[in-house]
Motif scaffolding. Structure first.
Motif, mmCIF file in Angstrom:
data_model
loop_
_atom_site.group_PDB
_atom_site.id
_atom_site.type_symbol
_atom_site.label_atom_id
_atom_site.label_comp_id
_atom_site.label_asym_id
_atom_site.label_seq_id
_atom_site.Cartn_x
_atom_site.Cartn_y
_atom_site.Cartn_z
ATOM 1 N N ASP A 1 30.206 11.372 12.518
ATOM 2 C CA ASP A 1 30.366 9.918 12.633
ATOM 3 C C ASP A 1 30.628 9.473 14.067
ATOM 4 O O ASP A 1 30.306 8.363 14.457
ATOM 5 C CB ASP A 1 31.523 9.438 11.752
ATOM 6 C CG ASP A 1 31.248 9.669 10.274
ATOM 7 O OD1 ASP A 1 30.074 9.596 9.872
ATOM 8 O OD2 ASP A 1 32.212 9.918 9.530
ATOM 9 N N GLY A 2 31.257 10.348 14.813
ATOM 10 C CA GLY A 2 31.622 10.015 16.190
ATOM 11 C C GLY A 2 32.182 11.243 16.873
ATOM 12 O O GLY A 2 32.067 12.373 16.368
ATOM 13 N N PHE A 3 32.808 11.032 18.004
ATOM 14 C CA PHE A 3 33.285 12.157 18.799
ATOM 15 C C PHE A 3 34.388 11.686 19.743
ATOM 16 O O PHE A 3 34.544 10.484 20.009
ATOM 17 C CB PHE A 3 32.135 12.752 19.620
ATOM 18 C CG PHE A 3 31.579 11.801 20.655
ATOM 19 C CD1 PHE A 3 31.979 11.881 21.980
ATOM 20 C CD2 PHE A 3 30.673 10.808 20.291
ATOM 21 C CE1 PHE A 3 31.480 10.982 22.923
ATOM 22 C CE2 PHE A 3 30.172 9.912 21.228
ATOM 23 C CZ PHE A 3 30.579 9.997 22.550
ATOM 24 N N VAL A 4 35.135 12.648 20.248
ATOM 25 C CA VAL A 4 36.116 12.402 21.304
ATOM 26 C C VAL A 4 35.508 12.884 22.614
ATOM 27 O O VAL A 4 35.074 14.033 22.709
ATOM 28 C CB VAL A 4 37.428 13.157 21.033
ATOM 29 C CG1 VAL A 4 38.391 13.000 22.211
ATOM 30 C CG2 VAL A 4 38.078 12.666 19.746
ATOM 31 N N MET A 5 35.459 12.009 23.612
ATOM 32 C CA MET A 5 34.983 12.410 24.933
ATOM 33 C C MET A 5 36.179 12.586 25.852
ATOM 34 O O MET A 5 37.095 11.759 25.883
ATOM 35 C CB MET A 5 34.037 11.357 25.502
ATOM 36 C CG MET A 5 33.456 11.728 26.860
ATOM 37 S SD MET A 5 32.084 10.626 27.274
ATOM 38 C CE MET A 5 31.847 11.000 29.008
ATOM 39 N N VAL A 6 36.175 13.693 26.601
ATOM 40 C CA VAL A 6 37.304 13.994 27.477
ATOM 41 C C VAL A 6 36.790 14.712 28.720
ATOM 42 O O VAL A 6 35.809 15.457 28.659
ATOM 43 C CB VAL A 6 38.355 14.850 26.730
ATOM 44 C CG1 VAL A 6 37.780 16.183 26.295
ATOM 45 C CG2 VAL A 6 39.613 15.030 27.561
ATOM 46 N N ALA A 7 37.460 14.487 29.829
ATOM 47 C CA ALA A 7 37.080 15.115 31.092
ATOM 48 C C ALA A 7 37.546 16.570 31.137
ATOM 49 O O ALA A 7 38.451 16.974 30.403
ATOM 50 C CB ALA A 7 37.676 14.339 32.264
#
Length: 255
Positions: free
Chosen positions: A94-100
């Protein structure tokens, strides 16, 4: 796939040290939910042969870097290209977590700690002269003003949740595959949370220690992170002392 999808865009030629290793170790040590990490970018194939990354909780996905175009910040165009590859590889999410890659967990946390809205400031500006980042901040502000939208600054350097359908709508609406903008500042100002965002403060919040300059001692790192979930750093904030602190904190996960 079981759990939350965690996406880390990564460009090895721009890395300063072992920040990617510390970032992954932080999720393994402190995230109290099911997850799967995707490391995506150009030149990452070699990570698949590294025993630290070649584990069931990590997928390494190559995404060829986009060509730069005049007036656009290449890194922001590349984010869109990388994320499209991720969605192709994980179409049922459904979605995602974006992180550096330079964002490190130092205390236990849950998904609710990621989706709680947080910001740096109630406004931002940028400029059209100095560098690609500042130019995209300026472009993004102009777009939001034209659209009659708020212009809260959500560039927190922290993990952020994105819905695939919503993100693809703004990619299409603003042609972000060819026109670079600051993605989080468009997404979160378009899709506003009913909860006002928490304004982060390096000295008083319990969320983030932003290391924007080198110079902190080991004892200062230990003291300043006692009630923080995350340590993040800028290019100027990276130091051997920060590296030593992370090595100490994550020594078991780094084995």
């Amino acid at each position: 796939m079981k759990g939350y999808l965690i996406v880390i865009p990564y460009l090895p030629i721009a890395a300063q040290g072992k920040e990617l290793r510390y970032a992954v170790a932080g999720w393994r040590k402190h995230f109290r939910e099911d997850y799967h990490i995707v490391i995506v970018g150009d030149g990452v194939k070699h990570l698949s042969k590294d025993p630290f990354f070649a584990r069931p909780d990590v997928t390494v996905l190559t995404s060829r870097r986009v060509e730069g175009t005049p007036g656009n910040y290449r890194q922001h165009l590349d984010y869109v290209s990388c994320l499209k590859k991720v969605h192709e590889a994980f179409p049922d999410t459904d979605g995602f977590v974006m992180v550096a890659d330079d964002c490190y967990a130092v205390r236990d946390f849950h998904f609710r700690d990621i989706v709680w809205p947080m910001c740096n400031a109630q406004d931002f500006c940028g400029d059209d002269q100095s560098n690609g980042w500042a130019r995209d901040m300026w472009k993004t502000k102009q777009l939001l003003v034209r659209e009659g939208l708020p212009h809260v600054n959500y560039t927190t350097h922290l993990p952020q949740w994105y819905s695939w359908p919503r993100l693809e709508q703004i990619w299409k609406r603003y042609d972000m595959e060819h026109n670079s903008y600051v993605m989080e500042n468009i997404y979160y100002n378009v899709y506003q949370s009913p909860i006002p965002p928490e304004l982060l403060n390096n000295e008083t919040d319990t969320i983030r220690l932003g290391v924007w300059r080198a110079g902190l001692t080991m004892s200062e790192f230990r003291a300043k992170t006692e009630n923080k979930i995350w340590v993040v750093n800028s290019v100027e904030g990276f130091s051997l002392t920060l590296q030593d602190f992370l090595e100490e904190h994550m020594k078991e996960e780094l084995k």
